[in-house]
Enzyme design. Structure first.
Site, short mmCIF file in Angstrom:
data_model
loop_
_atom_site.label_atom_id
_atom_site.label_comp_id
_atom_site.label_asym_id
_atom_site.label_seq_id
_atom_site.Cartn_x
_atom_site.Cartn_y
_atom_site.Cartn_z
N GLU A 34 0.81 -1.22 0.00
CA GLU A 34 0.00 0.00 0.00
C GLU A 34 0.85 1.28 0.00
OE1 GLU A 34 -3.67 -0.52 2.70
OE2 GLU A 34 -2.27 -2.07 3.39
N SER A 71 -6.50 -2.47 2.09
CA SER A 71 -6.95 -1.88 0.82
C SER A 71 -7.57 -2.91 -0.12
CB SER A 71 -5.79 -1.16 0.12
OG SER A 71 -5.40 -0.02 0.84
N TYR A 110 -10.42 3.53 -4.38
CA TYR A 110 -9.45 4.55 -4.75
C TYR A 110 -9.60 5.14 -6.15
CZ TYR A 110 -7.16 2.72 -0.60
OH TYR A 110 -6.88 2.32 0.68
N ARG A 151 -10.60 2.76 12.29
CA ARG A 151 -11.87 2.55 11.60
C ARG A 151 -12.29 1.10 11.79
NH1 ARG A 151 -10.80 2.81 5.98
NH2 ARG A 151 -11.74 0.76 5.77
N ASP A 166 -15.00 -1.72 10.17
CA ASP A 166 -15.89 -2.02 9.05
C ASP A 166 -16.83 -3.16 9.45
OD1 ASP A 166 -14.36 -0.19 7.68
OD2 ASP A 166 -13.14 -1.71 6.68
N GLU A 204 -13.53 -6.12 9.94
CA GLU A 204 -12.12 -5.88 10.26
C GLU A 204 -11.97 -4.49 10.85
OE1 GLU A 204 -9.67 -4.49 6.60
OE2 GLU A 204 -11.04 -6.03 5.83
N ASN A 239 -9.10 -1.07 10.98
CA ASN A 239 -7.94 -0.43 10.37
C ASN A 239 -7.36 0.52 11.40
OD1 ASN A 239 -8.06 -0.97 7.16
ND2 ASN A 239 -10.11 -0.87 8.00
N GLY A 256 -6.73 5.07 5.51
CA GLY A 256 -6.36 6.02 4.48
C GLY A 256 -6.80 7.43 4.81
#
Length: 312
Positions: free
Chosen positions: A26, A153, A219, A258, A260, A273, A275, A279
């Protein structure tokens, strides 16, 4: 706009290294995120400088006279406890989760084990270590989501509909990580909840014409839609925001990040999951949630930088 002066920020934070880039898959996203963070911090008067780490990173930090680090390295080496542990050895304060929360949060499989052990809802899954595990995965029923256990990602992820596609997806995913997860597919809406300090920010609903929220949808695509307010009844949104905080806490994460999750047709949530270094690009979800909470981007990055003060 903050009333603090440049000198106030220098006294409070000192010289800040924005760690960006790195060598993970990433890298390009990290460079984009890192440059946005750098600009936001400088807009607020912080003495921030970019540093693309290699094996000499600790020497560079010492030689550069840095006082703390803003970690915006996505993926392995930056989000998995490695850089956090390195910074601990030189007693340098840094943003976000510590070693434990970073390492556990990066491992989707062991994160799911922790959630299941704490009684938090997550989809059934099988860890694919070798071809002998494919039959156990198929027994979960199709469709399945296949993904590397320690990538971000959506790299290496695929939805599969039958045993032949499962075998192919496993081969692709294990190029990125020898540990691969096959997870029961959840039909429903996908959501994300950003965490900032001890606050769960407004939930965002993700809508894409793709089979799932993949790398392109994240993205590149203009067809992805983000709903914030997310459309959930207020009571449900508050319940799911609390669930996100519990999920974050369960794996020892902290500072910012974060969570999800999916919600099926019956209204049941399934954690996917976390993070710990999400990002921060123009397509990213944490800045979007922050805006909904009344925080512009420079204020957001300043709030994240403040999480390093807990280690000061």
């Amino acid at each position: 706009m903050s009333s603090l002066s440049n000198q106030d920020y220098l006294d409070r934070f000192g010289k800040v290294a924005v760690l960006l880039g790195g060598q993970a898959a990433e890298r390009e996203i990290s460079l984009t995120s890192g440059n946005a963070v750098l600009a936001g911090l400088r807009e607020r008067g912080v003495d921030a400088h970019p540093l693309d780490p290699d094996i000499t990173v600790l020497e560079q930090l010492r030689a550069g006279g840095f006082d703390r680090a803003f970690i915006i390295l996505h993926g392995r080496g930056g989000e998995d406890g490695v850089i956090q542990g390195a910074l601990e050895t030189i007693a340098m304060p840094y943003t976000g989760s510590g070693v434990l929360g970073s390492a556990l949060g990066m491992d989707k499989y062991r994160t799911k084990l922790a959630w299941a052990g704490a009684g938090l809802p997550t989809a059934d899954s099988v860890l694919l270590r070798n071809s002998g595990d494919l039959a156990a995965a198929a027994a979960l029923g199709f469709p399945l989501m296949v993904k590397p256990a320690r990538e971000g990602s959506s790299i290496g992820m695929a939805r599969v509909e039958d045993p032949a596609a499962l075998a192919v997806a496993w081969e692709v995913a294990r190029v990125h990580d020898p540990l691969v997860i096959a997870e029961r597919w959840i039909d429903g809406a996908e959501y994300t909840c950003a965490i900032l300090g001890r606050e769960a920010l407004p939930i965002i609903r993700l809508e894409t014409p793709h089979a799932f929220y993949d790398y392109d949808a994240k993205y590149r695509a203009d067809s992805t839609r983000y709903r914030c307010p997310c459309g959930l009844p207020e009571r449900d949104e508050q319940r799911f925001r609390q669930l996100a905080l519990e999920a974050f806490d369960t794996v020892g994460a902290g500072g910012w990040g974060r969570v999800d999750f999916m919600v099926d047709a019956a209204g049941k949530p399934y954690l996917l999951e976390i993070n710990t270094v999400p990002g921060m690009t123009d397509h990213s979800l944490v800045p979007m949630a922050a805006r909904a909470a009344g925080l512009d981007f420079p204020t957001l990055v300043l709030r994240i930088l403040e999480t390093s003060l807990d280690r000061g």
